[in-house]
Design an enzyme around this catalytic site. Structure first.
Site, PDB file in Angstrom:
ATOM      1  N   ASN A  34       0.833  -1.219   0.000  1.00 16.31           N
ATOM      2  CA  ASN A  34       0.000   0.000   0.000  1.00 16.31           C
ATOM      3  C   ASN A  34       0.863   1.262   0.000  1.00 16.31           C
ATOM      4  O   ASN A  34       0.344   2.365   0.089  1.00 16.31           O
ATOM      5  CB  ASN A  34      -0.986   0.013   1.178  1.00 16.31           C
ATOM      6  CG  ASN A  34      -0.284   0.114   2.519  1.00 16.31           C
ATOM      7  OD1 ASN A  34       0.946   0.067   2.585  1.00 16.31           O
ATOM      8  ND2 ASN A  34      -1.048   0.246   3.590  1.00 16.31           N
ATOM      9  N   ASN A  37       4.754   3.007   3.737  1.00 18.75           N
ATOM     10  CA  ASN A  37       6.051   3.313   4.343  1.00 18.75           C
ATOM     11  C   ASN A  37       7.188   3.193   3.335  1.00 18.75           C
ATOM     12  O   ASN A  37       8.335   2.957   3.702  1.00 18.75           O
ATOM     13  CB  ASN A  37       6.285   2.391   5.554  1.00 18.75           C
ATOM     14  CG  ASN A  37       7.413   2.878   6.433  1.00 18.75           C
ATOM     15  OD1 ASN A  37       7.640   4.082   6.550  1.00 18.75           O
ATOM     16  ND2 ASN A  37       8.162   1.959   7.007  1.00 18.75           N
ATOM     17  N   SER A 127      11.149 -12.142  13.975  1.00 18.69           N
ATOM     18  CA  SER A 127      12.328 -11.358  14.347  1.00 18.69           C
ATOM     19  C   SER A 127      12.999 -11.952  15.579  1.00 18.69           C
ATOM     20  O   SER A 127      12.344 -12.557  16.435  1.00 18.69           O
ATOM     21  CB  SER A 127      11.877  -9.926  14.656  1.00 18.69           C
ATOM     22  OG  SER A 127      12.881  -9.221  15.343  1.00 18.69           O
ATOM     23  N   TYR A 152       5.628  -3.501  18.985  1.00 16.93           N
ATOM     24  CA  TYR A 152       6.100  -4.068  17.711  1.00 16.93           C
ATOM     25  C   TYR A 152       6.572  -5.509  17.927  1.00 16.93           C
ATOM     26  O   TYR A 152       6.183  -6.426  17.207  1.00 16.93           O
ATOM     27  CB  TYR A 152       7.242  -3.208  17.136  1.00 16.93           C
ATOM     28  CG  TYR A 152       8.150  -3.972  16.194  1.00 16.93           C
ATOM     29  CD1 TYR A 152       7.774  -4.195  14.872  1.00 16.93           C
ATOM     30  CD2 TYR A 152       9.373  -4.500  16.644  1.00 16.93           C
ATOM     31  CE1 TYR A 152       8.595  -4.941  14.023  1.00 16.93           C
ATOM     32  CE2 TYR A 152      10.183  -5.235  15.811  1.00 16.93           C
ATOM     33  CZ  TYR A 152       9.795  -5.443  14.500  1.00 16.93           C
ATOM     34  OH  TYR A 152      10.600  -6.187  13.666  1.00 16.93           O
ATOM     35  N   LYS A 156       5.111  -9.529  16.691  1.00 22.37           N
ATOM     36  CA  LYS A 156       5.863 -10.640  16.081  1.00 22.37           C
ATOM     37  C   LYS A 156       5.567 -11.940  16.828  1.00 22.37           C
ATOM     38  O   LYS A 156       5.281 -12.970  16.219  1.00 22.37           O
ATOM     39  CB  LYS A 156       7.374 -10.359  16.088  1.00 22.37           C
ATOM     40  CG  LYS A 156       7.803  -9.218  15.169  1.00 22.37           C
ATOM     41  CD  LYS A 156       7.581  -9.556  13.709  1.00 22.37           C
ATOM     42  CE  LYS A 156       7.952  -8.435  12.759  1.00 22.37           C
ATOM     43  NZ  LYS A 156       7.423  -8.616  11.399  1.00 22.37           N
ATOM     44  N   TYR A 181      14.482 -13.165  11.776  1.00 24.86           N
ATOM     45  CA  TYR A 181      15.617 -12.397  11.259  1.00 24.86           C
ATOM     46  C   TYR A 181      16.406 -11.788  12.392  1.00 24.86           C
ATOM     47  O   TYR A 181      15.835 -11.251  13.335  1.00 24.86           O
ATOM     48  CB  TYR A 181      15.141 -11.227  10.387  1.00 24.86           C
ATOM     49  CG  TYR A 181      14.116 -11.563   9.355  1.00 24.86           C
ATOM     50  CD1 TYR A 181      14.134 -12.772   8.674  1.00 24.86           C
ATOM     51  CD2 TYR A 181      13.116 -10.637   9.038  1.00 24.86           C
ATOM     52  CE1 TYR A 181      13.182 -13.059   7.712  1.00 24.86           C
ATOM     53  CE2 TYR A 181      12.163 -10.921   8.082  1.00 24.86           C
ATOM     54  CZ  TYR A 181      12.190 -12.137   7.429  1.00 24.86           C
ATOM     55  OH  TYR A 181      11.247 -12.408   6.491  1.00 24.86           O
ATOM     56  N   LEU A 204      20.771   1.199  12.891  1.00 22.07           N
ATOM     57  CA  LEU A 204      22.161   1.650  12.891  1.00 22.07           C
ATOM     58  C   LEU A 204      22.727   1.945  11.491  1.00 22.07           C
ATOM     59  O   LEU A 204      23.287   3.023  11.267  1.00 22.07           O
ATOM     60  CB  LEU A 204      23.028   0.587  13.604  1.00 22.07           C
ATOM     61  CG  LEU A 204      24.523   0.855  13.671  1.00 22.07           C
ATOM     62  CD1 LEU A 204      24.815   2.153  14.416  1.00 22.07           C
ATOM     63  CD2 LEU A 204      25.245  -0.311  14.355  1.00 22.07           C
ATOM     64  N   ASP A 302      17.126  -1.663  24.454  1.00 29.23           N
ATOM     65  CA  ASP A 302      18.153  -2.417  23.715  1.00 29.23           C
ATOM     66  C   ASP A 302      18.651  -3.602  24.539  1.00 29.23           C
ATOM     67  O   ASP A 302      18.869  -3.473  25.748  1.00 29.23           O
ATOM     68  CB  ASP A 302      19.352  -1.507  23.382  1.00 29.23           C
ATOM     69  CG  ASP A 302      19.146  -0.726  22.103  1.00 29.23           C
ATOM     70  OD1 ASP A 302      18.269  -1.113  21.299  1.00 29.23           O
ATOM     71  OD2 ASP A 302      19.858   0.271  21.898  1.00 29.23           O
TER      72      ASP A 302
END
Ligand code: UD1
Length: 342
Positions: A34, A37, A127, A152, A156, A181, A204, A302
């Site tokens: 679509n 993004n 992920s 987010y 997943k 991933y 990064l 993180d």
């Protein structure tokens, strides 16, 4: 007869590279996106790389159940690879409902449509975020999942469970592969497709390349007091073309009936931990430039260190990452220069 693979989110960073590899492996591909993004740059790049001017494109939103069903009725879809999702970790913390609504609804619509057409092979883009901060590294597929640090990440984990349950209830009609991933980076060697972050990059490598080209003033390295050899975080950076090839292996495994379980999971990583500082130094060295960077406080959420044990994908799927970090960082820089017209 050629098999047809539907790639939802096929105009995005990972989707466009996967489309190239599928076409080169002899599959027919339907790209659906679509453009919420991304723009048409990567879709056009895919056509240029593969010479497939006729590459089907469906501009549609996977949250529209009627449109998704119509898509499955229009094409003889043998397998679907689902990428269409929001992916900004920070934004998902600020706008959780947007993430749950979009990422869950779109995947549910795909599964419902697949079920209605009598079954399908479904590959879900998961992920390493599902492992959270692991108790030991490297992580195997058997490493327990941990609560994600963001909505987010939760989407997943939830989509993994949704696919598993749908496969279980489908009595063999639905098959699923979850690819987890690690950190996908780089760009196609042609420099015709790559990552196109909107606004300030969160990840990064786009931040590094944008700093090198002069779009950003200075890279902040988030934390140099982690319990790692140089104090910066450790990740498993996987070349985007290597990662894309893993999808071809997975789709072929599904279509050729080689799966050992109806729903399988594979880590897609290199097995090689690289620190943030090592990555920055390698980027400078391989591209012959100096990067403006500084050390900054840790970024909330993180994890200290995570990398894959990819041996299951290596032995079971026959896939292995082949590219060096240096090759990948050269490709990332070539793509940034291509974008800048240099
Ligand atoms: C994040 C997501 C992951 C997603 C991946 C790819 C989480 C916790 N992480 O991984 O799910 O699959 O992106 O989109 O959900 N860094 C800096 N400066 C920067 C940017 C990053 O030092 O400007 C550091 C980070 O602190 C981290 C490393 O670089 O140590 C990698 O960061 P990033 O590229 O954002 O990926 P992850 O956070 O590992």
């Amino acid at each position: 007869m050629k098999k047809t693979v539907l790639v939802s989110g096929g105009a995005g960073f990972i989707g466009s590279h996967v489309t190239v590899e599928l076409l080169e492996a002899g599959y027919d591909v339907v790209v659906a996106d679509n453009f919420s993004n991304c723009d048409r740059t990567c879709y056009e790049g895919v056509k240029q790389i593969t010479g497939r001017e006729d590459l089907p494109l469906e501009v549609m939103d996977f949250c529209d159940a009627v449109a998704v069903k119509a898509l499955f009725a229009k094409y003889p879809i043998d397998a679907v690879i689902h990428f269409a999702a929001y992916k900004a970790v920070g934004e998902s913390v600020a706008q959780p409902l947007k993430y749950y609504k979009n990422n869950l609804t779109s995947f549910l619509n795909v599964l419902e449509a697949a079920q209605e057409q009598g079954g399908c092979n479904v590959l879900f883009s998961s992920s390493a975020t599902v492992y959270g901060e692991p108790d030991s590294v490297p992580v195997t597929e058997a490493t327990p999942r941990k609560p994600a640090t963001s909505p987010y990440g939760n989407t997943k984990t939830m989509c993994e469970d949704i696919l598993r349950d749908a496969v279980k209830a489908s009595e063999g009609k639905l098959k699923g592969i979850l690819l987890r991933y690690f950190n996908p980076i780089g760009a196609h060697p042609s420099a015709l497709i790559g990552e196109l972050p909107r606004g300030v990059p969160n990840n990064l490598v786009p931040f590094i390349t944008q700093t090198a080209i002069g779009k950003r003033e200075c890279l902040s390295i988030f934390g140099n007091d982690y319990p790692t050899p140089d104090g910066t975080c450790l990740r498993d950076y996987i070349d985007i073309v290597d990662l894309a090839k893993a999808h071809v292996f997975a789709v072929t495994r599904m279509l050729e009936g080689k799966m050992k379980q109806a729903c399988e999971v594979f880590n897609v990583g290199t097995g090689r931990p690289v620190s943030v500082l090592e990555l920055v130094n390698a980027f400078e060295k391989v591209n012959g430039l100096k990067l403006n960077y500084k050390f900054a406080p840790r970024r909330p959420g993180d994890v200290t260190a995570i990398w894959a044990d990819p041996s299951l994908a290596n032995t079971e799927m026959g896939w292995k990452a082949t590219r060096t970090v240096e090759e990948t960082l050269k490709a990332a820089w070539a793509w940034e220069k291509h974008l800048a017209g240099k």
